[in-house]
Design a protein around this motif. Structure first.
Motif, PDB file in Angstrom:
ATOM      1  N   UNK A 162      11.856 -51.946 -25.651  1.00  0.00           N
ATOM      2  CA  UNK A 162      12.164 -50.796 -24.798  1.00  0.00           C
ATOM      3  C   UNK A 162      12.863 -51.240 -23.524  1.00  0.00           C
ATOM      4  N   UNK A 163      14.108 -50.801 -23.355  1.00  0.00           N
ATOM      5  CA  UNK A 163      14.813 -50.981 -22.089  1.00  0.00           C
ATOM      6  C   UNK A 163      14.191 -49.993 -21.105  1.00  0.00           C
ATOM      7  N   UNK A 164      13.633 -50.533 -20.023  1.00  0.00           N
ATOM      8  CA  UNK A 164      12.791 -49.735 -19.128  1.00  0.00           C
ATOM      9  C   UNK A 164      13.597 -48.852 -18.171  1.00  0.00           C
ATOM     10  N   UNK A 165      14.699 -48.324 -18.638  1.00  0.00           N
ATOM     11  CA  UNK A 165      15.485 -47.328 -17.907  1.00  0.00           C
ATOM     12  C   UNK A 165      15.807 -46.191 -18.866  1.00  0.00           C
ATOM     13  N   UNK A 166      15.953 -45.005 -18.328  1.00  0.00           N
ATOM     14  CA  UNK A 166      16.512 -43.964 -19.179  1.00  0.00           C
ATOM     15  C   UNK A 166      18.031 -44.101 -19.166  1.00  0.00           C
ATOM     16  N   UNK A 167      18.683 -43.406 -20.068  1.00  0.00           N
ATOM     17  CA  UNK A 167      20.143 -43.419 -20.136  1.00  0.00           C
ATOM     18  C   UNK A 167      20.677 -42.017 -19.880  1.00  0.00           C
ATOM     19  N   UNK A 174      28.640 -47.215 -19.389  1.00  0.00           N
ATOM     20  CA  UNK A 174      27.610 -48.119 -19.897  1.00  0.00           C
ATOM     21  C   UNK A 174      27.141 -49.114 -18.839  1.00  0.00           C
ATOM     22  N   UNK A 175      28.079 -49.646 -18.039  1.00  0.00           N
ATOM     23  CA  UNK A 175      27.695 -50.585 -16.976  1.00  0.00           C
ATOM     24  C   UNK A 175      26.779 -49.908 -15.963  1.00  0.00           C
ATOM     25  N   UNK A 176      27.142 -48.683 -15.554  1.00  0.00           N
ATOM     26  CA  UNK A 176      26.312 -47.957 -14.592  1.00  0.00           C
ATOM     27  C   UNK A 176      24.938 -47.637 -15.183  1.00  0.00           C
ATOM     28  N   UNK A 177      24.897 -47.392 -16.494  1.00  0.00           N
ATOM     29  CA  UNK A 177      23.627 -47.100 -17.156  1.00  0.00           C
ATOM     30  C   UNK A 177      22.710 -48.315 -17.209  1.00  0.00           C
ATOM     31  N   UNK A 178      23.276 -49.502 -16.982  1.00  0.00           N
ATOM     32  CA  UNK A 178      22.447 -50.704 -16.911  1.00  0.00           C
ATOM     33  C   UNK A 178      21.956 -50.974 -15.502  1.00  0.00           C
ATOM     34  N   UNK A 179      22.437 -50.189 -14.528  1.00  0.00           N
ATOM     35  CA  UNK A 179      22.128 -50.509 -13.133  1.00  0.00           C
ATOM     36  C   UNK A 179      21.598 -49.335 -12.322  1.00  0.00           C
ATOM     37  N   UNK A 180      22.098 -48.121 -12.589  1.00  0.00           N
ATOM     38  CA  UNK A 180      21.765 -46.992 -11.711  1.00  0.00           C
ATOM     39  C   UNK A 180      20.425 -46.331 -12.032  1.00  0.00           C
ATOM     40  N   UNK A 181      20.149 -45.950 -13.291  1.00  0.00           N
ATOM     41  CA  UNK A 181      18.828 -45.358 -13.541  1.00  0.00           C
ATOM     42  C   UNK A 181      17.740 -46.356 -13.155  1.00  0.00           C
ATOM     43  N   UNK A 182      16.729 -45.924 -12.422  1.00  0.00           N
ATOM     44  CA  UNK A 182      15.724 -46.879 -11.937  1.00  0.00           C
ATOM     45  C   UNK A 182      14.891 -47.468 -13.066  1.00  0.00           C
ATOM     46  N   UNK A 183      14.510 -48.718 -12.890  1.00  0.00           N
ATOM     47  CA  UNK A 183      13.613 -49.370 -13.839  1.00  0.00           C
ATOM     48  C   UNK A 183      12.204 -48.791 -13.691  1.00  0.00           C
ATOM     49  N   UNK A 184      11.521 -48.631 -14.815  1.00  0.00           N
ATOM     50  CA  UNK A 184      10.147 -48.126 -14.801  1.00  0.00           C
ATOM     51  C   UNK A 184       9.311 -48.982 -15.746  1.00  0.00           C
ATOM     52  N   UNK A 185       9.019 -50.199 -15.291  1.00  0.00           N
ATOM     53  CA  UNK A 185       8.232 -51.107 -16.111  1.00  0.00           C
ATOM     54  C   UNK A 185       6.838 -50.548 -16.436  1.00  0.00           C
TER      55      UNK A 185
END
Length: 323
Positions: A162-167, A174-185
């Motif tokens: 599970x990538x701990x961000x939503x998309x 795609x690059x922004x989706x790896x950085x902008x949505x906050x991580x929720x471990x």
């Protein structure tokens, strides 16, 4: 049994077969993933999209698709070729992926994903796993994630990374989706608590061994993407730190020299040096001569006829005294 305590994430244009052979010189135990390969490319494409070398094991194939029969067919081909695992991509948010009806948009269709998983599991005996986000767009509540995992686990999938961000399916690259949505471990940790019998792996923003060990107190495995590519020597520490292997860390020079037979064979088969060396540019990051190494390879490896002499010259530059 496949030990996926640590894995390198599937990354388009990055985790190709050349990178995977390079990564294997650094870690003997890390699970390596292919780039995402679409079922259409495998079934209808002219190239061999399943090629890999025995040196890469353990290695998993990541598939992109949403047709259960096609996915089952490709999973069977993967098993016949010797892959150790087949994984379905339910996490990539790019427009191209959405237009093909696979990737993160499939999180909105858990029943379809379950059908895909069941068809794949019926076709193969190797593990079938799912890589997803924690949610998409406004479908990002914890109950949504629980329902998604429940539906697919009932179809026989027991491993979720599970990538701990939503998309966000629109509005972000795609690059922004790896950085902008906050991580929720913590959300992924909770998933493991609520599904103790499933293997839950975590991915997203993980950079250090300390962070990996911290996550492993809560989940079953960690997957690292960009950091494993841009700072590849991190992999040299993984076997001792995460697998308990008591062995001396391989030196950067030894890693490069271990690649020489592979490079020679690939060049003889028609490959260009820069297609291999580009994955090795970050090997000397933070070291004396690291900048010279990157510059020399960047300026010379693409030239017609470039061979091992370019690698040797770049290595020599790492051992000169600081400028």
């Amino acid at each position: 049994m496949l030990d996926r305590t640590f894995s390198v994430a599937p990354m388009l244009d990055w985790t190709d077969r050349h990178y995977r052979v390079f990564a294997r010189q650094l870690s003997r135990h890390a699970l390596l993933y292919t780039e995402m390969v679409t079922t259409g490319a495998i079934i209808h494409g002219k190239g061999d999209y399943l090629a890999f070398s025995e040196a890469e094991h353990p290695v998993a194939l990541q598939l992109g698709g949403s047709n259960p029969a096609d996915l089952a067919h490709c999973a069977k081909l993967a098993e016949e070729r010797g892959y150790d695992e087949v994984n379905i991509n339910v996490g990539c948010p790019s427009d191209r992926v959405q237009n093909g009806r696979f990737g993160a948009c499939l999180m909105a269709e858990p029943t379809l994903v379950a059908d895909c998983v069941k068809a794949m599991k019926d076709a193969v005996s190797i593990p079938v796993t799912v890589k997803s986000r924690i949610g998409i767009d406004d479908m990002d509540s914890y109950p949504f994630l629980v329902d998604f995992v429940s539906t697919i686990s009932e179809a026989g999938c027991d491993t979720f990374i599970v990538h701990a961000r939503k998309a966000w399916l629109s509005g972000l690259s795609p690059k922004e989706n790896r950085e902008i949505p906050p991580l929720d471990y913590p959300r992924v940790y909770q998933l493991k608590k609520d599904f103790p019998n499933l293997h839950i792996g975590i991915n997203g923003g993980i950079k250090t061994l300390d962070e990996m060990q911290g996550h492993l107190a809560h989940v079953d495995s960690v997957m690292v993407g960009r950091e494993a590519y841009q700072n590849p020597y991190l992999l040299a520490e993984v076997d001792a730190a995460l697998y308990g292997v008591d062995s001396a860390m391989v030196s950067r020079r030894a890693v490069v020299e271990a690649m020489f037979p592979y490079i020679e064979a690939e060049l003889a088969a028609g490959a260009r040096l820069n297609h291999i060396s580009r994955h090795m540019l970050g090997l000397f990051n933070g070291q004396t001569g690291g900048r010279r190494w990157r510059r020399y390879l960047s300026e010379n490896a693409h030239k017609t006829g470039a061979g091992l002499e370019v690698m040797e010259a770049a290595l020599a530059l790492t051992e000169r005294s600081p400028e």
